[in-house]
Write a protein that holds these residues in place. Structure first.
Motif, PDB file in Angstrom:
ATOM      1  N   CYS A 222     -34.892  34.908 -76.141  1.00 29.33           N
ATOM      2  CA  CYS A 222     -34.975  33.933 -77.233  1.00 29.33           C
ATOM      3  C   CYS A 222     -36.351  33.265 -77.252  1.00 29.33           C
ATOM      4  O   CYS A 222     -36.942  33.067 -78.320  1.00 29.33           O
ATOM      5  CB  CYS A 222     -33.876  32.886 -77.091  1.00 29.33           C
ATOM      6  SG  CYS A 222     -32.197  33.534 -77.302  1.00 29.33           S
ATOM      7  N   GLU A 226     -39.322  33.278 -80.200  1.00 25.51           N
ATOM      8  CA  GLU A 226     -39.962  32.061 -80.694  1.00 25.51           C
ATOM      9  C   GLU A 226     -41.482  32.147 -80.564  1.00 25.51           C
ATOM     10  O   GLU A 226     -42.224  31.749 -81.475  1.00 25.51           O
ATOM     11  CB  GLU A 226     -39.427  30.852 -79.931  1.00 25.51           C
ATOM     12  CG  GLU A 226     -37.956  30.572 -80.213  1.00 25.51           C
ATOM     13  CD  GLU A 226     -37.394  29.443 -79.352  1.00 25.51           C
ATOM     14  OE1 GLU A 226     -38.113  28.989 -78.426  1.00 25.51           O
ATOM     15  OE2 GLU A 226     -36.261  29.021 -79.602  1.00 25.51           O
ATOM     16  N   LYS A 232     -37.437  29.641 -84.568  1.00 27.61           N
ATOM     17  CA  LYS A 232     -36.668  28.891 -83.593  1.00 27.61           C
ATOM     18  C   LYS A 232     -35.311  29.567 -83.424  1.00 27.61           C
ATOM     19  O   LYS A 232     -34.637  29.893 -84.418  1.00 27.61           O
ATOM     20  CB  LYS A 232     -36.468  27.451 -84.078  1.00 27.61           C
ATOM     21  CG  LYS A 232     -35.593  26.599 -83.178  1.00 27.61           C
ATOM     22  CD  LYS A 232     -36.242  26.347 -81.835  1.00 27.61           C
ATOM     23  CE  LYS A 232     -35.365  25.426 -80.976  1.00 27.61           C
ATOM     24  NZ  LYS A 232     -35.955  25.208 -79.635  1.00 27.61           N
ATOM     25  N   VAL A 233     -34.888  29.802 -82.175  1.00 26.52           N
ATOM     26  CA  VAL A 233     -33.635  30.509 -81.906  1.00 26.52           C
ATOM     27  C   VAL A 233     -32.630  29.562 -81.251  1.00 26.52           C
ATOM     28  O   VAL A 233     -32.928  28.927 -80.237  1.00 26.52           O
ATOM     29  CB  VAL A 233     -33.855  31.725 -80.988  1.00 26.52           C
ATOM     30  CG1 VAL A 233     -32.520  32.434 -80.717  1.00 26.52           C
ATOM     31  CG2 VAL A 233     -34.855  32.691 -81.614  1.00 26.52           C
ATOM     32  N   THR A 234     -31.447  29.476 -81.847  1.00 29.21           N
ATOM     33  CA  THR A 234     -30.353  28.680 -81.285  1.00 29.21           C
ATOM     34  C   THR A 234     -29.227  29.620 -80.908  1.00 29.21           C
ATOM     35  O   THR A 234     -28.786  30.436 -81.724  1.00 29.21           O
ATOM     36  CB  THR A 234     -29.848  27.639 -82.307  1.00 29.21           C
ATOM     37  OG1 THR A 234     -30.927  26.785 -82.685  1.00 29.21           O
ATOM     38  CG2 THR A 234     -28.725  26.808 -81.699  1.00 29.21           C
ATOM     39  N   ILE A 235     -28.754  29.511 -79.655  1.00 32.16           N
ATOM     40  CA  ILE A 235     -27.707  30.404 -79.161  1.00 32.16           C
ATOM     41  C   ILE A 235     -26.719  29.581 -78.338  1.00 32.16           C
ATOM     42  O   ILE A 235     -27.110  28.599 -77.686  1.00 32.16           O
ATOM     43  CB  ILE A 235     -28.319  31.542 -78.303  1.00 32.16           C
ATOM     44  CG1 ILE A 235     -27.316  32.683 -78.121  1.00 32.16           C
ATOM     45  CG2 ILE A 235     -28.856  31.042 -76.986  1.00 32.16           C
ATOM     46  CD1 ILE A 235     -27.960  33.978 -77.637  1.00 32.16           C
ATOM     47  N   PHE A 269     -24.802  35.839 -86.707  1.00 31.18           N
ATOM     48  CA  PHE A 269     -26.068  35.118 -86.780  1.00 31.18           C
ATOM     49  C   PHE A 269     -26.391  34.751 -88.223  1.00 31.18           C
ATOM     50  O   PHE A 269     -25.900  35.360 -89.168  1.00 31.18           O
ATOM     51  CB  PHE A 269     -27.211  35.956 -86.183  1.00 31.18           C
ATOM     52  CG  PHE A 269     -27.502  37.225 -86.930  1.00 31.18           C
ATOM     53  CD1 PHE A 269     -28.386  37.253 -87.998  1.00 31.18           C
ATOM     54  CD2 PHE A 269     -26.880  38.415 -86.558  1.00 31.18           C
ATOM     55  CE1 PHE A 269     -28.648  38.424 -88.686  1.00 31.18           C
ATOM     56  CE2 PHE A 269     -27.136  39.593 -87.233  1.00 31.18           C
ATOM     57  CZ  PHE A 269     -28.021  39.605 -88.314  1.00 31.18           C
ATOM     58  N   GLU A 270     -27.209  33.742 -88.352  1.00 31.03           N
ATOM     59  CA  GLU A 270     -27.671  33.287 -89.656  1.00 31.03           C
ATOM     60  C   GLU A 270     -29.168  33.065 -89.568  1.00 31.03           C
ATOM     61  O   GLU A 270     -29.676  32.486 -88.606  1.00 31.03           O
ATOM     62  CB  GLU A 270     -26.970  31.988 -90.049  1.00 31.03           C
ATOM     63  CG  GLU A 270     -27.401  31.449 -91.402  1.00 31.03           C
ATOM     64  CD  GLU A 270     -26.687  30.168 -91.765  1.00 31.03           C
ATOM     65  OE1 GLU A 270     -27.130  29.490 -92.718  1.00 31.03           O
ATOM     66  OE2 GLU A 270     -25.687  29.829 -91.095  1.00 31.03           O
ATOM     67  N   ASN A 272     -32.416  31.406 -91.399  1.00 35.83           N
ATOM     68  CA  ASN A 272     -32.903  30.460 -92.393  1.00 35.83           C
ATOM     69  C   ASN A 272     -34.408  30.678 -92.531  1.00 35.83           C
ATOM     70  O   ASN A 272     -35.187  30.229 -91.693  1.00 35.83           O
ATOM     71  CB  ASN A 272     -32.610  29.023 -91.963  1.00 35.83           C
ATOM     72  CG  ASN A 272     -32.919  28.009 -93.062  1.00 35.83           C
ATOM     73  OD1 ASN A 272     -33.926  28.115 -93.748  1.00 35.83           O
ATOM     74  ND2 ASN A 272     -32.044  27.024 -93.204  1.00 35.83           N
ATOM     75  N   GLN A 277     -35.662  29.696 -88.778  1.00 38.34           N
ATOM     76  CA  GLN A 277     -34.698  29.450 -87.710  1.00 38.34           C
ATOM     77  C   GLN A 277     -33.615  30.522 -87.700  1.00 38.34           C
ATOM     78  O   GLN A 277     -33.124  30.933 -88.751  1.00 38.34           O
ATOM     79  CB  GLN A 277     -34.060  28.071 -87.907  1.00 38.34           C
ATOM     80  CG  GLN A 277     -33.084  27.685 -86.801  1.00 38.34           C
ATOM     81  CD  GLN A 277     -32.672  26.236 -86.909  1.00 38.34           C
ATOM     82  OE1 GLN A 277     -33.516  25.347 -87.093  1.00 38.34           O
ATOM     83  NE2 GLN A 277     -31.376  25.959 -86.820  1.00 38.34           N
ATOM     84  N   THR A 279     -29.845  31.317 -85.976  1.00 35.59           N
ATOM     85  CA  THR A 279     -28.733  30.696 -85.273  1.00 35.59           C
ATOM     86  C   THR A 279     -27.670  31.730 -84.953  1.00 35.59           C
ATOM     87  O   THR A 279     -27.137  32.383 -85.858  1.00 35.59           O
ATOM     88  CB  THR A 279     -28.104  29.561 -86.117  1.00 35.59           C
ATOM     89  OG1 THR A 279     -29.114  28.598 -86.450  1.00 35.59           O
ATOM     90  CG2 THR A 279     -26.988  28.873 -85.352  1.00 35.59           C
ATOM     91  N   GLN A 281     -23.875  32.475 -83.256  1.00 35.93           N
ATOM     92  CA  GLN A 281     -22.646  31.719 -83.001  1.00 35.93           C
ATOM     93  C   GLN A 281     -21.451  32.666 -82.820  1.00 35.93           C
ATOM     94  O   GLN A 281     -21.514  33.821 -83.175  1.00 35.93           O
ATOM     95  CB  GLN A 281     -22.368  30.764 -84.149  1.00 35.93           C
ATOM     96  CG  GLN A 281     -22.354  31.434 -85.506  1.00 35.93           C
ATOM     97  CD  GLN A 281     -22.339  30.430 -86.645  1.00 35.93           C
ATOM     98  OE1 GLN A 281     -22.427  29.235 -86.421  1.00 35.93           O
ATOM     99  NE2 GLN A 281     -22.244  30.925 -87.857  1.00 35.93           N
TER     100      GLN A 281
END
Length: 281
Positions: A222, A226, A232-235, A269-270, A272, A277, A279, A281
């Protein structure tokens, strides 16, 4: 391979203990699994849907293909009149060329191409640029930089030449032919080879076009996304320490890497684009 057998293969791989692999073992592992699990069939492109296998201990390698175009051409400086695109910012600038090829233009760099680019695919580079070229057998793609010409049909490579003193071309996928002004010799590059020219001397050497993650935490991948792609990666927290062994082409499409993670860990994943970004989930 039917779903039950594929599931058994993946389960077997998942339960194995990860160990360090040599480059040859990594490539052989991927090729063997791919041949067994995913027989060749006609592909239809879907945005952000690049199929990837799933198993953290399985090693993946992404190698594109290109076609070498052999054309007798003497390298020389070229002054193209037409469209000039400069990058005066501090970040990469993505440029879409009229033929659907793309260019990642580095800071303090510029490209120039003709108005009739669809039939005369010539680009002049000052600075550094990474090209992903659309294949077109009838119209070869040529990049002019100082006293060198890079001739291709469909491939991906970087060209760097900020001053008149030298040029460096690194080939990531496909094949290209290099030529130099007032020299008859030509150099054919293969993926992983680098052409260097300076002070009327040319040479070809190897460079590492891959980034290896050997039993690393998923959070490390991740961070790599970045740093190298600007997203930006959110996991989920419970996945951040999951281990992954994977080999990634340094110029791999971001959509391929994201889809790989999604398939391997069964995550949605999504993306944006406005916020840059990703994300999971």
């Amino acid at each position: 391979m039917d779903e039950k057998k594929l599931e058994e293969e993946l389960k077997k791989l998942w339960e194995e203990t990860p160990v360090a692999h040599s480059d040859s073992e990594k490539e052989a592992s991927w090729e063997a699994f791919q041949a067994k699990a995913f027989p060749v069939k006609e592909k239809k492109f879907k945005p952000w849907r690049y199929y990837a296998a799933a198993a953290a201990v399985l090693v993946f390698i992404f190698i594109g293909t290109g076609i070498y175009f052999n054309k007798d051409v003497t390298a020389s400086s070229v002054n193209l009149a037409g469209i000039t695109i400069e990058n005066s910012t501090s970040i990469l600038k993505i440029v879409a060329l009229p033929d659907s090829s793309s260019v990642e233009l580095s800071p303090d760099s510029k490209i120039v191409y003709a108005n009739n680019f669809a039939v005369d695919r010539k680009v002049e580079v000052t600075g550094r640029a990474y090209f992903k070229v659309k294949k077109d057998k009838k119209h070869p793609f040529q990049v002019f930089c100082n006293e060198t010409i890079t001739t291709v049909l469909g491939t991906s490579f970087t060209v760097e030449g900020y001053t008149k003193k030298g040029v460096t071309v690194e080939l990531f996928e496909g094949s290209v032919e290099m030529s130099v002004k007032n020299q008859d010799k030509k150099w054919i590059l293969k993926p992983g080879e680098k052409f260097t020219y300076g002070e009327e001397t040319a040479s070809v050497s190897h460079f590492n076009r891959f980034t290896d993650f050997d039993n690393e935490k998923l959070s490390v991948v991740c961070t790599y996304i970045e740093t190298n792609y600007g997203y930006k990666v959110t996991i989920p927290e419970e996945y951040r320490s999951q281990k992954i062994t994977v080999r990634i082409n340094k110029k791999e499409d971001l959509k391929t890497i994201v889809q790989l993670i999604s398939e391997m860990y069964n995550l949605n994943f999504e993306v944006n684009e406005k916020l840059k970004q990703i994300t999971f989930q």
